[in-house]
Design an enzyme around this catalytic site. Structure first.
Site, mmCIF file in Angstrom:
data_model
loop_
_atom_site.group_PDB
_atom_site.id
_atom_site.type_symbol
_atom_site.label_atom_id
_atom_site.label_comp_id
_atom_site.label_asym_id
_atom_site.label_seq_id
_atom_site.Cartn_x
_atom_site.Cartn_y
_atom_site.Cartn_z
ATOM 1 N N VAL A 126 3.074 0.163 4.074
ATOM 2 C CA VAL A 126 2.818 1.389 4.827
ATOM 3 C C VAL A 126 1.839 2.225 4.010
ATOM 4 C CG1 VAL A 126 3.838 3.483 5.795
ATOM 5 C CG2 VAL A 126 5.142 1.331 5.830
ATOM 6 N N CYS A 127 0.637 2.424 4.539
ATOM 7 C CA CYS A 127 -0.385 3.215 3.836
ATOM 8 C C CYS A 127 -0.276 4.664 4.278
ATOM 9 C CB CYS A 127 -1.781 2.680 4.136
ATOM 10 S SG CYS A 127 -2.128 1.162 3.276
ATOM 11 N N LEU A 128 0.130 5.507 3.358
ATOM 12 C CA LEU A 128 0.318 6.922 3.640
ATOM 13 C C LEU A 128 0.144 7.690 2.329
ATOM 14 C CD1 LEU A 128 1.187 8.888 5.961
ATOM 15 C CD2 LEU A 128 3.535 8.573 5.160
#
Length: 193
Positions: A126-128
Site C-alpha cells: 500500500v503506497c501512502l
C-alpha cells in the site's frame, strides 16, 4: 439510516483467532505487544471512526490475544470505480507504535493477481505517504506520533487512493488530467477495474 443502524455497532470490534491467517502473524509472535497505546487506539477508533454509510465505510477488528494485529475493511466510495467494493487490509502495530506508523498490507488481491490501483499493488503493498511507503510532498503528509492514527490511515485509503480517477494517482500523470489523451486513458483504466 437502516444501513448505519445495522452496521454501526460492528464498526470496531475485538475478536478471537484473527492471528491465524493474518499477513503479519510472524511479526506479532516475535515481539512483545505494548498494549497501552493499542488500547488507546482502540478507544479512539470506537469514538471517532465515522458511522457506516452506503457511500463508504471502514471497519476494524483487533485480535483479542494480540492487539497489535488488526484487520480492516474499507468500502469503495460511490462515484468511483471501487463503489461498494470491499477492500481488506491486515495491519500490524510495531512494538514502537505510535512512534512509527503501522504496517499495512492489502489482502484483497485475488491471491496476488490483481492490482486495483497505482497505490495498491498485487503483492499487497500500500503506497501512502502517511505509512512512509510513498514520498510525502510535505511534513503534514507524514506519520506524526502525536497526531496520526489508524482512523487517519483508513480515511486516507478511502479518500486518496480509492478515487474516481485512479490513473492520475501515478506519478507524472496529474499533468495529463484534462487532456484528450489523459482523459481517454483514465476512462479506459476505470473500465478495466
Amino acid at each position: 439510516d437502516e444501513y448505519a443502524a445495522a452496521l454501526g455497532d460492528a464498526t470496531v470490534e475485538v475478536c478471537e483467532g484473527l492471528a491465524l491467517d493474518h499477513h503479519f502473524r510472524a511479526k506479532a509472535t516475535g515481539g512483545v505487544c505494548n498494549a497501552k497505546p493499542l488500547q488507546k487506539e482502540l478507544r479512539k477508533l470506537r469514538r471517532d471512526l465515522p458511522e457506516p454509510h452506503p457511500d463508504g465505510a471502514s471497519f476494524a477488528r483487533f485480535d483479542e490475544a494480540r492487539l497489535d494485529l488488526c484487520r480492516c475493511a474499507v468500502t469503495g466510495p460511490v462515484g468511483t470505480p471501487y463503489a461498494h467494493g470491499l477492500f481488506v487490509f491486515d495491519v500490524f502495530f510495531p512494538p514502537t507504535y505510535p512512534s512509527v506508523s503501522p504496517l499495512v498490507h492489502l489482502v484483497t488481491t485475488g491471491r496476488g493477481t490483481v492490482r486495483f490501483n497505482p497505490n495498491l499493488y498485487a503483492d499487497g503493498k500500500v503506497c501512502l505517504s502517511l505509512l512512509g511507503t510513498w514520498h510525502a510532498g510535505d511534513q503534514s503528509q507524514k506519520w506524526s506520533p502525536d497526531t496520526s492514527t489508524l482512523k487517519q490511515v483508513l480515511l486516507s485509503i478511502q479518500t486518496q487512493i480509492l478515487v474516481a480517477e485512479p490513473y492520475f494517482n501515478e506519478p507524472g500523470r496529474e499533468g495529463h488530467r484534462g487532456t484528450p489523451e489523459g482523459d481517454a486513458t483514465s476512462e479506459r483504466v476505470n473500465g478495466d477495474l
